[in-house]
Scaffold this motif. Structure first.
Motif, PDB file in Angstrom:
ATOM      1  N   CYS A   1     -10.645   9.020  34.789  1.00 25.18           N
ATOM      2  CA  CYS A   1      -9.394   8.965  33.910  1.00 25.18           C
ATOM      3  C   CYS A   1      -8.513   9.648  34.635  1.00 25.18           C
ATOM      4  N   SER A   2      -7.179   9.655  34.212  1.00 27.83           N
ATOM      5  CA  SER A   2      -5.968  10.267  34.788  1.00 27.83           C
ATOM      6  C   SER A   2      -5.475  10.988  33.673  1.00 27.83           C
ATOM      7  N   HIS A   3      -4.846  12.222  33.810  1.00 29.24           N
ATOM      8  CA  HIS A   3      -4.073  12.969  32.874  1.00 29.24           C
ATOM      9  C   HIS A   3      -3.103  13.567  33.478  1.00 29.24           C
ATOM     10  N   GLU A   4      -1.995  13.157  32.759  1.00 29.42           N
ATOM     11  CA  GLU A   4      -0.911  13.778  33.152  1.00 29.42           C
ATOM     12  C   GLU A   4      -0.186  14.848  32.184  1.00 29.42           C
ATOM     13  N   VAL A   5       0.134  15.946  32.222  1.00 30.16           N
ATOM     14  CA  VAL A   5       0.679  16.836  31.362  1.00 30.16           C
ATOM     15  C   VAL A   5       2.096  17.082  31.585  1.00 30.16           C
ATOM     16  N   GLY A   6       3.143  16.592  30.796  1.00 27.18           N
ATOM     17  CA  GLY A   6       4.358  16.873  30.890  1.00 27.18           C
ATOM     18  C   GLY A   6       4.793  18.521  30.690  1.00 27.18           C
ATOM     19  N   LEU A   7       5.620  19.019  31.346  1.00 27.25           N
ATOM     20  CA  LEU A   7       5.863  20.338  31.213  1.00 27.25           C
ATOM     21  C   LEU A   7       7.418  20.360  30.849  1.00 27.25           C
ATOM     22  N   LEU A   8       8.017  21.254  30.298  1.00 23.66           N
ATOM     23  CA  LEU A   8       9.529  21.507  30.357  1.00 23.66           C
ATOM     24  C   LEU A   8      10.167  21.355  31.774  1.00 23.66           C
ATOM     25  N   GLY A   9       9.619  21.946  32.769  1.00 20.40           N
ATOM     26  CA  GLY A   9      10.245  22.114  33.916  1.00 20.40           C
ATOM     27  C   GLY A   9       8.979  21.265  35.103  1.00 20.40           C
ATOM     28  N   GLY A  10       8.279  20.356  34.844  1.00 20.79           N
ATOM     29  CA  GLY A  10       7.610  19.652  35.725  1.00 20.79           C
ATOM     30  C   GLY A  10       6.538  19.045  35.299  1.00 20.79           C
ATOM     31  N   ARG A  11       5.208  18.773  35.866  1.00 17.01           N
ATOM     32  CA  ARG A  11       4.133  18.286  35.370  1.00 17.01           C
ATOM     33  C   ARG A  11       2.858  18.483  36.045  1.00 17.01           C
ATOM     34  N   ILE A  12       1.566  18.374  35.512  1.00 17.41           N
ATOM     35  CA  ILE A  12       0.504  18.456  36.096  1.00 17.41           C
ATOM     36  C   ILE A  12      -0.237  17.148  35.955  1.00 17.41           C
TER      37      ILE A  12
ATOM     38  N   GLY B   1       7.855  28.940  36.115  1.00 16.11           N
ATOM     39  CA  GLY B   1       8.986  28.153  36.236  1.00 16.11           C
ATOM     40  C   GLY B   1       8.799  26.702  35.608  1.00 16.11           C
ATOM     41  N   LEU B   2       7.537  26.062  35.207  1.00 13.70           N
ATOM     42  CA  LEU B   2       7.372  24.906  34.685  1.00 13.70           C
ATOM     43  C   LEU B   2       7.369  24.846  33.255  1.00 13.70           C
ATOM     44  N   GLY B   3       7.344  25.957  32.384  1.00 11.98           N
ATOM     45  CA  GLY B   3       7.350  26.137  30.821  1.00 11.98           C
ATOM     46  C   GLY B   3       6.347  25.788  30.295  1.00 11.98           C
ATOM     47  N   ASP B   4       6.619  25.314  28.758  1.00 13.89           N
ATOM     48  CA  ASP B   4       5.635  24.694  27.979  1.00 13.89           C
ATOM     49  C   ASP B   4       5.211  23.196  28.201  1.00 13.89           C
ATOM     50  N   VAL B   5       3.999  22.757  27.362  1.00 15.12           N
ATOM     51  CA  VAL B   5       3.765  21.471  27.542  1.00 15.12           C
ATOM     52  C   VAL B   5       4.799  20.554  26.532  1.00 15.12           C
ATOM     53  N   THR B   6       5.308  19.607  26.979  1.00 14.80           N
ATOM     54  CA  THR B   6       6.048  18.636  26.238  1.00 14.80           C
ATOM     55  C   THR B   6       5.028  17.624  25.374  1.00 14.80           C
ATOM     56  N   LEU B   7       4.561  16.820  26.200  1.00 15.48           N
ATOM     57  CA  LEU B   7       3.364  15.922  25.721  1.00 15.48           C
ATOM     58  C   LEU B   7       2.604  15.593  26.881  1.00 15.48           C
ATOM     59  N   ASP B   8       1.205  14.928  26.789  1.00 13.42           N
ATOM     60  CA  ASP B   8       0.466  14.400  27.685  1.00 13.42           C
ATOM     61  C   ASP B   8       0.095  13.095  27.598  1.00 13.42           C
ATOM     62  N   GLU B   9      -0.832  12.297  28.522  1.00 13.11           N
ATOM     63  CA  GLU B   9      -0.975  11.022  28.556  1.00 13.11           C
ATOM     64  C   GLU B   9      -2.377  11.011  29.377  1.00 13.11           C
ATOM     65  N   VAL B  10      -3.424  10.673  28.506  1.00 13.31           N
ATOM     66  CA  VAL B  10      -4.795  10.154  29.322  1.00 13.31           C
ATOM     67  C   VAL B  10      -4.975   8.575  29.327  1.00 13.31           C
ATOM     68  N   LEU B  11      -5.136   8.220  30.650  1.00 11.03           N
ATOM     69  CA  LEU B  11      -5.416   6.903  30.577  1.00 11.03           C
ATOM     70  C   LEU B  11      -6.594   6.529  31.800  1.00 11.03           C
ATOM     71  N   PRO B  12      -7.319   5.341  31.223  1.00 11.50           N
ATOM     72  CA  PRO B  12      -8.360   5.096  32.066  1.00 11.50           C
ATOM     73  C   PRO B  12      -7.705   4.831  33.679  1.00 11.50           C
ATOM     74  N   HIS B  13      -8.963   5.141  34.565  1.00 15.77           N
ATOM     75  CA  HIS B  13      -8.872   5.270  36.017  1.00 15.77           C
ATOM     76  C   HIS B  13     -10.087   4.739  36.764  1.00 15.77           C
ATOM     77  N   GLU B  14      -9.980   4.055  37.711  1.00 10.99           N
ATOM     78  CA  GLU B  14     -11.079   3.552  38.580  1.00 10.99           C
ATOM     79  C   GLU B  14     -12.055   4.749  38.734  1.00 10.99           C
ATOM     80  N   ARG B  15     -11.531   5.969  38.565  1.00 12.35           N
ATOM     81  CA  ARG B  15     -12.548   7.196  39.249  1.00 12.35           C
ATOM     82  C   ARG B  15     -12.672   7.720  37.692  1.00 12.35           C
TER      83      ARG B  15
END
Length: 158
Positions: free
Chosen positions: A135-146, A119-133
């Motif tokens: 890094c944070s990584h958000e993976v956009g999907l056609l029907g959601g995100r990780i 139900g979440l489909g393919d990756v659209t794009l992602d974004e890796v950012l610095p985080h106090e712990r």
């Protein structure tokens, strides 16, 4: 996502529009604050080349594996299958010291295709950012995100 755009308003509707340019402009300043593996993955020249075989766009989630990582954290591996029309290999993302992991579905855009996250489909794009712990990584999907927060992430194509 903070800097990568996945949608925009057009004639009063939300439409898919993928634009990593604000992220790419900020990346030189962000990269110095990323852990080594995350920095190498985010700054790879092919990462946002929509027509290249090392772009995350159009990959399909294929697997999730978790293991104890010590200090109350865990390690996580996400695998993605290649799109046969674009990629010559799949992608494995090995996160160490994971403190947060979430999968969110967007009910309006949920898909009916398979994969390890139906139900979440393919990756659209992602974004890796610095985080106090790390890094944070958000993976956009056609029907959601990780969403993952970890000490570091190492990417391997193959």
């Amino acid at each position: 996502m903070r800097l990568v755009s996945l949608h925009r308003e057009e004639c009063g509707r939300r439409v898919r529009f993928l634009d990593p340019n604000a992220y790419l402009e900020a990346l030189p300043g962000l990269a110095a604050r990323l852990p080594p593996g995350a920095r190498a993955f985010a700054a790879d020249p092919g990462h946002y080349d929509f027509y290249g075989p090392r772009c995350v766009k159009d990959l399909r989630p294929a697997g999730i594996a978790m293991a104890p990582g010590g200090e109350g954290l865990f390690d996580l591996t996400l695998t993605f299958e290649p799109n046969p029309f674009k990629h010559d290999a799949g992608l494995s993302l090995a996160y160490t010291g994971v403190s947060s992991f979430a999968v969110e579905a967007d009910g309006e855009r949920a898909r009916t295709d398979g994969g390890s996250l139906p139900g979440l489909g393919d990756v659209t794009l992602d974004e890796v950012l610095p985080h106090e712990r790390g890094c944070s990584h958000e993976v956009g999907l056609l029907g959601g995100r990780i969403l993952v927060v970890a000490r570091d992430v190492v990417a391997a194509w193959g």
